[in-house]
Structure formats: C-alpha cells, structure tokens
Design a protein around this motif. Structure first.
Motif, mmCIF file in Angstrom:
data_model
loop_
_atom_site.group_PDB
_atom_site.id
_atom_site.type_symbol
_atom_site.label_atom_id
_atom_site.label_comp_id
_atom_site.label_asym_id
_atom_site.label_seq_id
_atom_site.Cartn_x
_atom_site.Cartn_y
_atom_site.Cartn_z
ATOM 1 N N THR A 222 87.375 77.716 -9.543
ATOM 2 C CA THR A 222 86.961 76.825 -10.470
ATOM 3 C C THR A 222 87.529 75.559 -10.252
ATOM 4 N N ALA A 223 87.346 74.472 -10.757
ATOM 5 C CA ALA A 223 87.793 72.904 -10.715
ATOM 6 C C ALA A 223 88.371 72.535 -11.885
ATOM 7 N N GLY A 224 89.261 71.383 -11.465
ATOM 8 C CA GLY A 224 89.862 70.686 -12.586
ATOM 9 C C GLY A 224 91.374 71.148 -13.092
ATOM 10 N N ALA B 216 91.893 76.719 -8.050
ATOM 11 C CA ALA B 216 91.469 75.692 -8.793
ATOM 12 C C ALA B 216 91.471 74.371 -7.901
ATOM 13 N N ALA B 217 90.330 73.830 -7.596
ATOM 14 C CA ALA B 217 90.275 72.225 -6.911
ATOM 15 C C ALA B 217 90.668 71.381 -7.828
ATOM 16 N N GLU B 218 91.299 70.368 -7.306
ATOM 17 C CA GLU B 218 91.493 68.969 -8.097
ATOM 18 C C GLU B 218 91.651 67.946 -7.247
ATOM 19 N N VAL B 219 90.790 67.001 -7.430
ATOM 20 C CA VAL B 219 90.588 65.740 -6.462
ATOM 21 C C VAL B 219 91.742 64.951 -6.630
ATOM 22 N N ASN B 220 92.532 64.884 -7.674
ATOM 23 C CA ASN B 220 93.438 63.831 -8.139
ATOM 24 C C ASN B 220 94.878 64.616 -7.467
ATOM 25 N N LYS C 218 97.732 63.678 -8.086
ATOM 26 C CA LYS C 218 98.926 63.345 -9.209
ATOM 27 C C LYS C 218 98.576 64.645 -10.272
ATOM 28 N N ALA C 219 97.301 64.786 -10.721
ATOM 29 C CA ALA C 219 97.163 65.770 -11.633
ATOM 30 C C ALA C 219 97.582 67.179 -11.207
ATOM 31 N N ALA C 220 97.087 67.314 -9.834
ATOM 32 C CA ALA C 220 97.400 68.520 -9.101
ATOM 33 C C ALA C 220 98.994 69.015 -9.167
ATOM 34 N N ILE D 122 94.048 70.548 -3.271
ATOM 35 C CA ILE D 122 93.825 69.143 -3.642
ATOM 36 C C ILE D 122 92.627 68.787 -2.574
ATOM 37 N N GLY D 123 91.640 68.615 -3.231
ATOM 38 C CA GLY D 123 90.353 68.299 -2.803
ATOM 39 C C GLY D 123 89.076 68.641 -3.703
ATOM 40 N N ASN D 124 87.721 68.506 -2.968
ATOM 41 C CA ASN D 124 86.788 68.641 -3.862
ATOM 42 C C ASN D 124 86.104 70.242 -3.930
ATOM 43 N N ILE D 125 86.021 70.428 -4.953
ATOM 44 C CA ILE D 125 85.426 71.999 -5.339
ATOM 45 C C ILE D 125 84.110 72.406 -4.406
ATOM 46 N N VAL D 126 83.412 71.055 -4.255
ATOM 47 C CA VAL D 126 82.160 71.521 -3.443
ATOM 48 C C VAL D 126 82.391 71.838 -2.111
ATOM 49 N N LEU E 21 82.385 66.753 -16.892
ATOM 50 C CA LEU E 21 80.940 66.415 -16.559
ATOM 51 C C LEU E 21 80.501 65.800 -18.027
ATOM 52 N N HIS E 22 81.343 65.923 -19.122
ATOM 53 C CA HIS E 22 80.706 65.237 -20.267
ATOM 54 C C HIS E 22 80.751 63.681 -20.110
ATOM 55 N N ILE E 23 81.622 62.999 -19.029
ATOM 56 C CA ILE E 23 81.575 61.658 -18.635
ATOM 57 C C ILE E 23 81.418 61.739 -17.273
ATOM 58 N N TYR F 188 81.666 76.283 -18.270
ATOM 59 C CA TYR F 188 82.730 76.284 -19.346
ATOM 60 C C TYR F 188 82.687 75.151 -20.244
ATOM 61 N N GLY F 189 81.307 75.062 -20.825
ATOM 62 C CA GLY F 189 81.145 73.761 -21.999
ATOM 63 C C GLY F 189 81.657 72.488 -21.481
ATOM 64 N N ASN F 190 81.290 72.085 -20.157
ATOM 65 C CA ASN F 190 81.797 71.103 -19.737
ATOM 66 C C ASN F 190 80.494 70.015 -19.297
ATOM 67 N N SER G 225 76.476 79.807 -20.775
ATOM 68 C CA SER G 225 77.923 79.094 -21.109
ATOM 69 C C SER G 225 78.883 80.256 -21.556
ATOM 70 N N TYR G 226 80.130 79.754 -21.400
ATOM 71 C CA TYR G 226 81.149 80.901 -21.753
ATOM 72 C C TYR G 226 81.104 81.222 -23.153
ATOM 73 N N VAL G 227 80.394 80.520 -24.195
ATOM 74 C CA VAL G 227 80.357 81.045 -25.379
ATOM 75 C C VAL G 227 79.049 82.006 -25.549
ATOM 76 N N TYR H 117 76.043 73.655 -28.859
ATOM 77 C CA TYR H 117 76.201 74.090 -27.433
ATOM 78 C C TYR H 117 77.725 74.744 -27.043
ATOM 79 N N ARG H 118 78.364 74.896 -28.151
ATOM 80 C CA ARG H 118 79.603 75.715 -28.010
ATOM 81 C C ARG H 118 79.779 76.950 -29.061
ATOM 82 N N GLU H 119 80.483 76.590 -30.007
ATOM 83 C CA GLU H 119 80.676 77.852 -30.891
ATOM 84 C C GLU H 119 79.488 78.756 -31.376
#
Ligand SMILES: NC(=O)c1ccc[n+]([C@@H]2O[C@H](COP(=O)([O-])OP(=O)(O)OC[C@H]3O[C@@H](n4cnc5c(N)ncnc54)[C@H](O)[C@@H]3O)[C@@H](O)[C@H]2O)c1
Length: 665
Positions: free
Chosen positions: A246-248, A269-273, A275-277, A315-319, A341-343, A398-400, A425-427, A547-549
């Motif tokens: 997964t990513a994030g 889990a891939a994470e490009v940032n 600091k976050a990782a 630390i890098g891109n999920i793709v 991906l909602h933003i 994942y609802g994203n 979706s997960y739901v 789109y979720r519950e």
C-alpha cells in the motif's frame, strides 16, 4: 480562580488580556478569503453578540485582524488559562452527572495531546471542529455546569442556543453541525457560512465529542486488512509471510503498518515524504525503514521465506514498487492505496519519476504541469496494479478516490460495463458485507474515572461477554467475534490510549448491549466508575455516505439520508445522553450525513433500560435498511433479530427473478 470557578463564570466579567498564539503550535491552515466587505462586517457583528457593548470597539479590531490573518474569528483571547484534558468526572462543577460526562468528552476532544489544532478548536481532519470559537466553548461549559436532568442544551454548529426544559429521559445535549439547506452545500458555501460564524464542519467524532485518538483508525484498518486476507486465503492459511502492499504513512494511512502487524502479514507501505515515514518509524508504528529499492527487494524476499510478520516503510514512490515487484515476480496478496487522492493537485498524490522536492516546487509554480504528471503517474500506477491483479492480487480502493482519479486520468480502470470500476472499495467488498450488514460496527467506551485499572477491567468484561456470545453464534459471524476477542485480548499491549481511558471494538447489537449491561452492573457493584458509551459514525446505521458507509447499497437509495436522520431521532427518544447529526465528515461537506451519540452509564436501573432500548435500535435501524436494499447478509441478520425479538417487525424484500426483468426491455 480554580478550574471549577472558571467554568462557572463562562465569559469572564473582566475583558481578558490579548493573547498571542504559542510559537510552536500546530496551527490550522489559513482559510480562503471569501467574504465581501459587507459579509466581513456581518461576521464581526455576529462575533460581537457574545460580548458586552463596552468591549465591542477593542474586540472588533482584533476580530477583523483574525478574519484577515486566518480567514476565521477564533476569539483566541478567550481561550482559558487552565490546562484542557479529560479530568476525572468528579472534578467538573455540575448538577448533572450526565452533563459532567459531556464536559469530560469535550475536554478530551480539545486536549492538545489529542487535538490536531487545539488553538482553533479543531480535533482532526484539518477542519473537524468542536466549536467555531472560544466564546462558544466558555458558554457551553457554563451551561453544562448549571444544567439539571430536566433540561436539554441545543447546540447549533458549536453555538449553544440555550437550555430548554425537557425531562430526565431526554438527551442532555442535541448537537447539529453543518446542517444547511441542500442546495447551499457546496464547499464554498461552507467557507462562507463558517467564516460568518453560523456553521461549522464537525467531521464525525470531533463535533460530537467522541474522538478517541488513533486507536479508532488502527482498529478499523486492522479489521479491514484481516478481512481482505480472509477473502483470498484458503482454509487454514494465515497472512504470515504474505504481502499487503500500500502507500501513505500520513494521518490515517500511518495506521496501515501497525494494523498489518496486528493482522499478521508483511506490510509494505511506500511514503514519498521522508519526514512522514521517519515519524511513523520513530513512533514505533512501522518496524523497518528502507530507502533503497534493491534493499527492499532483498528484505521482502527474506520476510516471505521466513513467513514473517513485519512492516516496512519504503521511502519512495508507490508506483516504483508495483512496477519492480511485477518485474521481480514478487506476488502481492493484498494491495491498496492511501495516498490523499481526494486532493490530487495540492500534494495529496506525488507523481512517479519526479522527486518529492521537485513536485512541491511544481505545485506552487507550474500547477498545470504538475497535474499532467499526476495523471500520467496514475495511468502507470493503475496499469501496474492491473498486471498484478491478472496474476491474482486482490486490490481494493481505500475510500481515498484512487479509482475515481485514475479513471478521470484515463487509466484502464473501468469495468466492462464502463460504469463501475474494475475494483471495489473497502466498504463495498469488506466492511459492508462482512461487518455493517451483520450489525458489526465501531462500538467504543470511555472510563470517566480516568483510571487505567478501570479500562483494564472493562477490557476483561468485554472479552468475557464476547467469548460467551461466540459459543452460540451462527457460523456467519464467528470470524467477526473471534477477531474482536483477539483484539481486546491484545488491546492494552498495543498501547493505543491517548487522552481519555478509551477502548474500541467491533460488535453487533447483541454484543454492544451485553457488554454495556455488564459494565452497568460492574458500576452498580462499585467495581468500576461510570462509563460513557459511544461509537464512531463510520458504522451500520448512523451514516448515509454513498461512496463509503452506504456504498454497498444497490437499490438506488444510496443518495438518500433517511437512515441517518431516522437514527438520530430514534436514538434521542430511546435514551441517548447526547445525539449529533452532521453534514460532511470524512468524505467532505455535502457528501455525507452522519450522526452519533453518547450514553452515560452510572449503574442505575434507568441506565440499564436506556442502553437496552437505544443500542438495539441504533444497530437494527441500519440492518433493516440494508436488508430492504436486498443485501443478503442484512436479510439474514434482521430475520435472526426478529426471531429473538417478538416486538420487532421489519418489512422484508421479495427478490425478483432476473429473467423477468430481462424480458421487459
Ligand atoms: N484509513 C482509513 O480508514 C480511511 C478511510 C477512508 C478514507 N481514507 C482516505 O485515505 C487517504 C489518506 O488519508 P491520510 O489522513 O493518511 O492522508 P495524508 O495526506 O496525511 O497521507 C497520505 C500520504 O501519502 C503520501 N503519498 C502521496 N503520494 C504518494 C505516492 N505516489 N507514493 C507514496 N506516498 C505518497 C503523502 O506523502 C502522505 O504522507 C485520504 O484520502 C482519506 O480520505 C482512509
């Protein structure tokens, strides 16, 4: 002045000195400057109605500055000087224990250890507000301190409209957040109404005083990952040594490795940032941090060979991972994605082949080029996932908004009918049919004594109740029961408590009622202090969110919100101590109507009858609606419930043969 005296005085009689924001505070983002001059005057006129005229001149200048600098008037000068945290229930000045329990929950939602932007009264999600400003906070606490069990406080988007005479079985507080006329519910409407000071975004558990920190998200993610594996594993197989990719590693997504460890798989889990990782690694939420692809491949192969349970942050891109794993023929059992991906155009998703730093420059300086890169990346991302799913990988959204944005980018992600996506979706695939349709959802409680011993005792009580129920549970729900018994056994070990002494687990109506009743008896026997019950809004009945519950509702009613409204009204006259109904929450303003409740247990007979009546309805209302939508699992669950409850009579759908319809048009 003591804490109690300060609460009782409400808005102070002497104007407090001007305050500067603490330098190290995690501040809410500056909001859009969206108001006209007349509307700005209206916002200040509205803000000043909380204060005596003699302060208006001075405060008007300060509020105009706040509006200019932050896009909102928070009235920071009125933030109290005492520490805000969930003090034990007896420490609040109150005439009603029920009201005191609500004060405790408000303190928890604003505790700096818990809240994301405490200065701006925001608990989570960047905009999930408890109140719009500090005057509302002061007045609400004062009302709660003075109210009796014969009154109800009405709260309009954080504003305490007042105490109204009611009766002892009525809710003590009725909360509405962001409720607007439907045609005025686009995001800019929210910006405007919130800036004027007449509406707020309560998210789900922020504006309903029921947030319990990261525990809720870890548990929900664990349940999702466990059930995702269950969909693909053969009988007797375990997730150990099998990959969840997964990513994030951000706010919510950061729960994935911890949940993967609890579910017992290899999580990557891939994470490009970086600091976050690194933050997640240092917090112990992920076991290993790797920034080289070759090293990742080597480590993953070892983990597979040794059937390990381990989590790895790359630390890098999920793709890059999806593509390289495809080349190396590393089989991914379960795949998902939790980039934001909602933003997509403002840093929610970082495109492959562009560094994190370069992307951030492009976002500010060449937004159009950045958008093209994101879309190209999504096409590659989806193509690589498709290669894996052809080999047997189970992928879920994942609802994203991953599938939605990938489809908008022209990725090969549509099903043959060109209406649905290739993946669910997960739901739709997991939480809906495996949990919500059977009535399983995020039941939670808080020990108001603030004592860890009380939480330990409630864990034990809940575990015993679930074990007892499981002995006679039908086959269909055995696994859900077992998951939650395993979770509660290890809950303390997972060290998820932040702020109040709270716990979450998934239970159906029977489980929730029996656990609550056992707590009430333990309180009556003096074994534990009073308990507050509640739940997340991401549940069986409380939330209509297409789109979720309620994404697994297929009778065309997923854009209606009758269920959520019926739920809040039904809970309110069946014994809830407080109820809430919100516009927005999780997926955005105008996209969902969601509701919740809180219930105070004090060991009394009245509490017992309230919990039985209300918890039963709070779950079965949603099962009935899911059953009417022809969901098999819900039809099973509501029929079973009717057999056990002579007073329950629910309309059951007749199922038409497909051939009859096919012959018509
Ligand atoms: N966890 C849940 O139960 C749940 C439920 C519903 C929806 N969601 C959705 O999941 C998304 C994530 O939520 P969040 O709070 O973690 O957001 P967040 O923005 O805090 O975290 C997302 C992370 O993804 C990283 N990222 C972006 N593009 C990437 C890429 N190409 N490769 C690797 N990493 C990349 C970002 O750097 C960021 O740290 C949101 O859209 C949210 O609505 C989560």
């Amino acid at each position: 002045m003591t804490f109690k005296e300060q609460i009782l005085q409400g808005i102070p009689s002497n104007l407090p000195k001007h305050k500067s924001y603490p330098k190290d505070a995690n501040r809410a983002p500056k909001r859009k400057d969206i108001l006209s001059i007349e509307e700005k005057q209206l916002a200040i006129r509205n803000a000043l109605r909380y204060f005596p005229n003699k302060w208006h001149k001075e405060l008007s200048i300060e509020f105009a500055h706040e509006l200019q600098d932050f896009g909102r008037i928070y009235m920071y000068r009125f933030k109290p000087d005492y520490d805000i945290y969930p003090r034990p229930i007896q420490e609040y000045p109150a005439k009603s224990h029920q009201a005191a329990s609500i004060m405790l929950m408000i303190q928890n939602n604003l505790d700096p250890k818990v809240a994301q932007h405490p200065e701006e009264l925001i608990t989570y999600g960047g905009n999930g507000a408890v109140f719009q400003n500090w005057a509302q906070y002061l007045l609400t606490m004062q009302y709660l301190a003075n109210m009796t069990n014969e009154q109800t406080l009405n709260m309009y988007s954080g504003h305490p409209m007042g105490l109204f005479p009611s009766h002892k079985d009525a809710p003590r507080v009725v909360v509405t957040n962001g409720m607007v006329i439907p045609n005025y519910s686009n995001p800019d409407d929210w910006e405007k109404f919130n800036a004027i000071g007449v509406s707020q975004y309560g998210q789900m558990t922020a504006g309903s005083f029921m947030y319990i920190g990261p525990q809720g998200i870890v548990h929900g993610t664990t349940i999702t990952v466990m059930n995702a594996f269950r969909k693909i594993l053969k009988k007797g197989e375990t997730p150990a040594g099998k990959i969840f990719l997964t990513a994030g590693l951000g706010g919510m997504s950061g729960a994935q490795p911890k949940a993967g460890n609890i579910a017992g798989c290899i999580t990557i889990a891939a994470e490009v940032n970086p600091k976050a990782a690194t933050k997640r690694y240092e917090q112990g939420w992920v076991d290993i941090l790797i920034d080289s692809m070759d090293e990742l491949i080597t480590r993953v192969k070892i983990a597979q060979k040794n059937n390990e349970v381990v989590s790895i942050a790359y630390i890098g891109n999920i793709v890059d991972i999806w593509e390289r794993f495809d080349k190396e023929d590393i089989f991914v059992h379960v795949g998902s994605d939790q980039t934001s991906l909602h933003i997509p155009w403002t840093g929610g998703y970082y495109p492959v082949d562009t560094s994190y730093e370069e992307s951030n420059i492009l976002i500010a300086e060449q937004p159009e080029l950045f958008k093209e890169k994101v879309q190209a990346s999504l096409r590659r991302h989806a193509a690589s996932i498709n290669n894996h799913t052809t080999k047997g990988t189970y992928f879920f959204d994942y609802g994203n908004a991953f599938l939605l944005e990938a489809s908008r980018a022209g990725a090969d992600i549509m099903a043959k009918n060109n209406i649905d996506f290739k993946y669910k979706s997960y739901v739709q695939d997991i939480l809906g049919p495996m949990c919500f349709d059977y009535g399983f959802g995020p039941f939670r409680w808080v020990c108001t004594s603030g004592k860890t011993e009380d939480l330990d005792k409630t864990d034990m009580i809940a575990m015993h109740v679930l074990q007892e129920i499981m002995e006679n549970s039908p086959e269909e729900i055995q696994l859900q029961m077992q998951d939650n018994i395993t979770w509660i056994k290890n809950a303390k070990k997972n060290k998820m408590v932040v702020g109040s002494q709270a716990r979450i687990l998934y239970a159906d109506a029977e489980g929730r009622i029996k656990i609550a009743n056992a707590f009430n008896k333990a309180i009556a026997a003096g074994k534990i202090g009073p308990v507050v019950l509640g739940r997340d809004h991401h549940d069986v009945s409380g939330t209509d969110s297409p789109y979720r519950e309620t994404s697994n509702i297929y009778d065309g009613s997923k854009f209606t919100a009758d269920m959520a409204i019926q739920n809040v009204i039904g809970d309110s006259f069946r014994g809830a101590t407080w109820v809430s109904i919100h516009n927005g929450g999780g997926v955005g303003w105008g996209e969902v109507i969601n509701g919740g409740f809180g219930m105070f247990l004090d060991g009394s007979q009245e509490a017992e009858s309230r919990l039985k009546n209300m918890l039963f309805y709070d779950v079965n209302n949603g099962i009935a609606r899911r059953s009417w939508a022809r969901n098999d699992e819900a039809i099973f669950a509501i029929k079973r419930q009717m057999e056990r409850t002579p007073n329950l009579k629910v309309t059951i759908p007749n199922i038409v043969e497909d051939d009859i319809l096919k012959s018509l048009f």
